[in-house]
Design an enzyme around this catalytic site. Sequence first.
Site, PDB file in Angstrom:
ATOM      1  N   PRO A  16       0.838  -1.203   0.000  1.00 21.42           N
ATOM      2  CG  PRO A  16       0.127  -0.933   2.190  1.00 21.42           C
ATOM      3  CD  PRO A  16       0.852  -1.875   1.298  1.00 21.42           C
ATOM      4  CB  SER A 264       8.753   3.056   9.209  1.00 24.13           C
ATOM      5  OG  SER A 264       8.131   2.543  10.368  1.00 24.13           O
ATOM      6  CE  LYS A 265       4.814   1.239   2.698  1.00 26.36           C
ATOM      7  NZ  LYS A 265       4.596   0.351   1.582  1.00 26.36           N
ATOM      8  NE  ARG A 266       8.103  -2.409   9.844  1.00 30.81           N
ATOM      9  CZ  ARG A 266       9.310  -1.884   9.955  1.00 30.81           C
ATOM     10  NH1 ARG A 266       9.846  -1.683  11.133  1.00 30.81           N
ATOM     11  NH2 ARG A 266      10.007  -1.570   8.883  1.00 30.81           N
ATOM     12  CG  ASP A 267       7.181   4.836  12.818  1.00 28.11           C
ATOM     13  OD1 ASP A 267       7.665   4.048  13.635  1.00 28.11           O
ATOM     14  OD2 ASP A 267       7.862   5.562  12.074  1.00 28.11           O
TER      15      ASP A 267
END
Length: 505
Positions: A16, A264-267
């Site tokens: 995404p 980041s995407k994980r944040d």
Amino acid sequence: MNNPIRVRFAPSPTGPLHIGGMRTALFNYLFAKKNNGTFVLRIEDTDQKRFVKGAENYITDSLKWCNIPYDEGPGKEGGFGPYRQSQRKHLYKKYVDQLLKSNNAYYAFDSAESLDNERRKHEEKGKTFIYNWHNRTKGRLTNSLVLSEKEVQDKIANGDDYVVRFLAPKGETVELSDMVRGKIRIDTNTLDDKVLFKSDGMPTYHLANVVDDYLMKITHVIRGEEWLPSLALHKLLYKAFEWGAPKFAHLPLILKPAGKGKLSKRDGDKLGFPVFPLSWKDPVTGDVSKSYKEDGYFSGAVINFLALLGWNPGSEQEVFDLDSLIRVFDLKKVNKAGARFDPDKTKWFNQQYMQKTSAKDLVSLFINDNPELSSIDTGYVELVIKQVKERATLTSDLWGLSHYFFVAPSDYAEGALKKVWKPNSKELMTQLIRVLETGDDSSAKGLQDGVKNWITKSEVGFGRVMMPLRVALVGALEGVDVFDIIFLIGKAEAIKRIQLLIDSN
Ligand code: GLU
């Protein structure tokens, strides 16, 4: 006449699109629209190993939701297609051959193991292995610079795997000019001989990207700072092809809320805010990520906060709709320094949009989010939204703020009830029903006058009446003015709710 402006957003469909990618798309869009240019979407899917199903649709859906449609791209032919690199595979070989012929590139036959070996040996000596002028002809590497022409042809004819590497010049300085960062000088001795093409016929990112920017007549490359290290190679490729290069603008990184490190995407999941425009279900793990749309953000607010990540209008103004962004956008006002992402500020933007959006315009959004309301008169829904919207930040807040206009409370907040229910409450509520039954209910004001007169005359105390009344109507000590509630839900419904509270105590 100057060339017409053409810019491209060139995502790789590897998952995404997160807000960094959306910001790149937005800046390209704004720049194109500001300059009567064309905004191209090009899907860079040459790396089939990293291809993720559904990612391209996700990208196009996100652009659509954000209201920044592309002028040319998949499904929108503009004379420069196809717009997916996997469908352009046949185009690149010719350009690789051109580079081989002009001695700007060479064949390399090194196996993955032999390169790993080199890397390990270097590491043991505390060095980093770079495939370039240091070692390309020193004999440990197998390429067309050291093999005879016959050997090379034989290997190719034999079906040996090969790559084509760019021959980075030795001892030169490349002058780079970036619209955001100004002049940058790079010593070519620090560059490695990047792989441009593989024997499976697929170009790598670098070659396909440069060839396509050229073929698609891209005038300005606007992309994230993470691509700045590739700029020297890209500039050298333009030179080797003897093509004029587009202008480049590398956008600053978007930093974590704490200010250090790239967002980041994980944040998002870790820190509890969305980093994706639309929700995304990971096709492998099945995990669903939070998104701006599903969390109740307006796309206009998302666009607005993205625009201000790394760009400033040069004034104090912060709230801009898309048209005004197009009017004031200027690449010269893009900052070099990383832009700290502030999730609270994104909420603030949404609140501004909530207040700017009329209740009428919120009706369909609200009903969409709560389909069980679709049979209710939209005029009524609009009146309810008018009552509560000033307390809302996200569209998803609207239900929590207004449910009691649509359904009677089925239970009562325990603390609230304990606090307001006194020995004479039953008696007072019964009297209140009588007051309401006979009173004027033609307006909230009429209802208020009737009830307040009775309270004053009978000296029962405001809190003693108003607080249980609120609990009866709302189920908790919350909500808008009680007389506004009674007026909207109607006297009969209000009386029913008061009776229910009496009966349950
Ligand atoms: N395909 C690259 C990406 O995924 C494009 C970089 C560029 O814009 O040149 O971001």
